[in-house]
Design an enzyme around this catalytic site. Sequence first.
Site, PDB file in Angstrom:
ATOM      1  N   GLY A  16     143.323  24.276  57.505  1.00  0.00           N
ATOM      2  CA  GLY A  16     141.784  23.629  57.781  1.00  0.00           C
ATOM      3  C   GLY A  16     141.135  23.086  56.784  1.00  0.00           C
ATOM      4  O   GLY A  16     139.875  22.849  56.785  1.00  0.00           O
ATOM      5  N   SER A  17     141.801  21.844  56.408  1.00  0.00           N
ATOM      6  CA  SER A  17     141.073  20.984  55.450  1.00  0.00           C
ATOM      7  C   SER A  17     140.144  20.262  56.013  1.00  0.00           C
ATOM      8  O   SER A  17     139.340  19.737  55.656  1.00  0.00           O
ATOM      9  CB  SER A  17     142.148  20.381  54.618  1.00  0.00           C
ATOM     10  OG  SER A  17     142.804  19.193  55.136  1.00  0.00           O
ATOM     11  N   ASN A 110     141.302  14.706  69.006  1.00  0.00           N
ATOM     12  CA  ASN A 110     142.131  15.187  68.350  1.00  0.00           C
ATOM     13  C   ASN A 110     142.236  14.194  67.330  1.00  0.00           C
ATOM     14  O   ASN A 110     142.124  13.060  67.561  1.00  0.00           O
ATOM     15  CB  ASN A 110     143.569  15.224  68.976  1.00  0.00           C
ATOM     16  CG  ASN A 110     144.660  15.889  67.944  1.00  0.00           C
ATOM     17  OD1 ASN A 110     144.276  16.736  67.051  1.00  0.00           O
ATOM     18  ND2 ASN A 110     145.960  15.095  68.131  1.00  0.00           N
ATOM     19  N   HIS A 112     145.176  12.452  64.481  1.00  0.00           N
ATOM     20  CA  HIS A 112     146.686  12.308  64.217  1.00  0.00           C
ATOM     21  C   HIS A 112     146.976  11.520  63.212  1.00  0.00           C
ATOM     22  O   HIS A 112     146.191  10.409  62.916  1.00  0.00           O
ATOM     23  CB  HIS A 112     147.222  11.584  65.323  1.00  0.00           C
ATOM     24  CG  HIS A 112     148.819  11.779  65.199  1.00  0.00           C
ATOM     25  ND1 HIS A 112     149.403  12.808  65.466  1.00  0.00           N
ATOM     26  CD2 HIS A 112     149.653  10.516  64.941  1.00  0.00           C
ATOM     27  CE1 HIS A 112     150.984  12.706  65.292  1.00  0.00           C
ATOM     28  NE2 HIS A 112     150.839  11.406  64.855  1.00  0.00           N
ATOM     29  N   ASP A 153     149.367  13.883  71.931  1.00  0.00           N
ATOM     30  CA  ASP A 153     149.061  12.679  71.208  1.00  0.00           C
ATOM     31  C   ASP A 153     149.045  11.538  72.237  1.00  0.00           C
ATOM     32  O   ASP A 153     149.243  10.285  71.701  1.00  0.00           O
ATOM     33  CB  ASP A 153     150.043  12.342  70.092  1.00  0.00           C
ATOM     34  CG  ASP A 153     150.080  13.590  69.194  1.00  0.00           C
ATOM     35  OD1 ASP A 153     149.168  13.963  68.776  1.00  0.00           O
ATOM     36  OD2 ASP A 153     151.419  13.801  68.452  1.00  0.00           O
ATOM     37  N   GLU A 182     141.372  11.037  56.427  1.00  0.00           N
ATOM     38  CA  GLU A 182     141.069  11.957  57.543  1.00  0.00           C
ATOM     39  C   GLU A 182     139.952  12.719  57.063  1.00  0.00           C
ATOM     40  O   GLU A 182     139.044  12.685  58.200  1.00  0.00           O
ATOM     41  CB  GLU A 182     142.109  12.873  57.772  1.00  0.00           C
ATOM     42  CG  GLU A 182     143.294  12.408  58.257  1.00  0.00           C
ATOM     43  CD  GLU A 182     144.392  13.574  58.932  1.00  0.00           C
ATOM     44  OE1 GLU A 182     144.160  14.593  59.577  1.00  0.00           O
ATOM     45  OE2 GLU A 182     145.608  13.759  58.250  1.00  0.00           O
TER      46      GLU A 182
END
Length: 202
Positions: A16-17, A110, A112, A153, A182
């Site tokens: 969960g970073s 999402n 990736h 993806d 990210e």
Amino acid sequence: MNDRKFRIAVFASGRGSNLQAIIDAISHKKLNCEICFVLSNNSKAFALEIARNNNIPAIHLSEKNFHKDNFVNSLIDVLDQYMPDLIVLAGYMKLIPESILKICRNKIINIHPALLPKHGGQGMYGMNVHRSVFQAGEKISGVTVHLVNEKYDEGKIIFQKEVDISDCKSPEEIAEKILKYEHELYPYVIQKIIDKEIILSE
Ligand code: GRF
């Protein structure tokens, strides 16, 4: 005046970073929304712990614990209860059921940790992605944010950022470098969606 805040739900299976980065961006006023719930298929996910520590409803929902359609119905109940405007997958390891995709069309994204369509698809998660990038001898990797569809993806790419990894000597170094991006970029992209500077459509 309608002062209802934009509501996001975060789905996560692991540490969960990225969830933490979203929480931090909200508290630093870089991201103007509220997290209405965090959901995980994994009862032991640290992401659930992070949610609880931040007074965010933490929901454990796993297909394994249900018969047939009951999982989907339970997920629909959660969505009906909290009514998120956007579902943000952050290390969520499961495919989203088709009936949920239909209800939440253009509402699920999402992140990736590579430049899709390369180094993506089933099995391309965690260190597998960075090992694949390293073994391919890539000098550039990056971050992709995409719409979610019925395949891993493969949904439409809505944002990509290239990152120079020519200084990285191992998959671990690539992972560390990309993760920092990210954490910066996911809140940035979510805010762009809230501001309608990124429009979600297939
Ligand atoms: C991130 O690298 C993300 O890109 C991928 O899964 C990882 C999740 O990490 N989809 P964390 O749980 O947010 O730390």
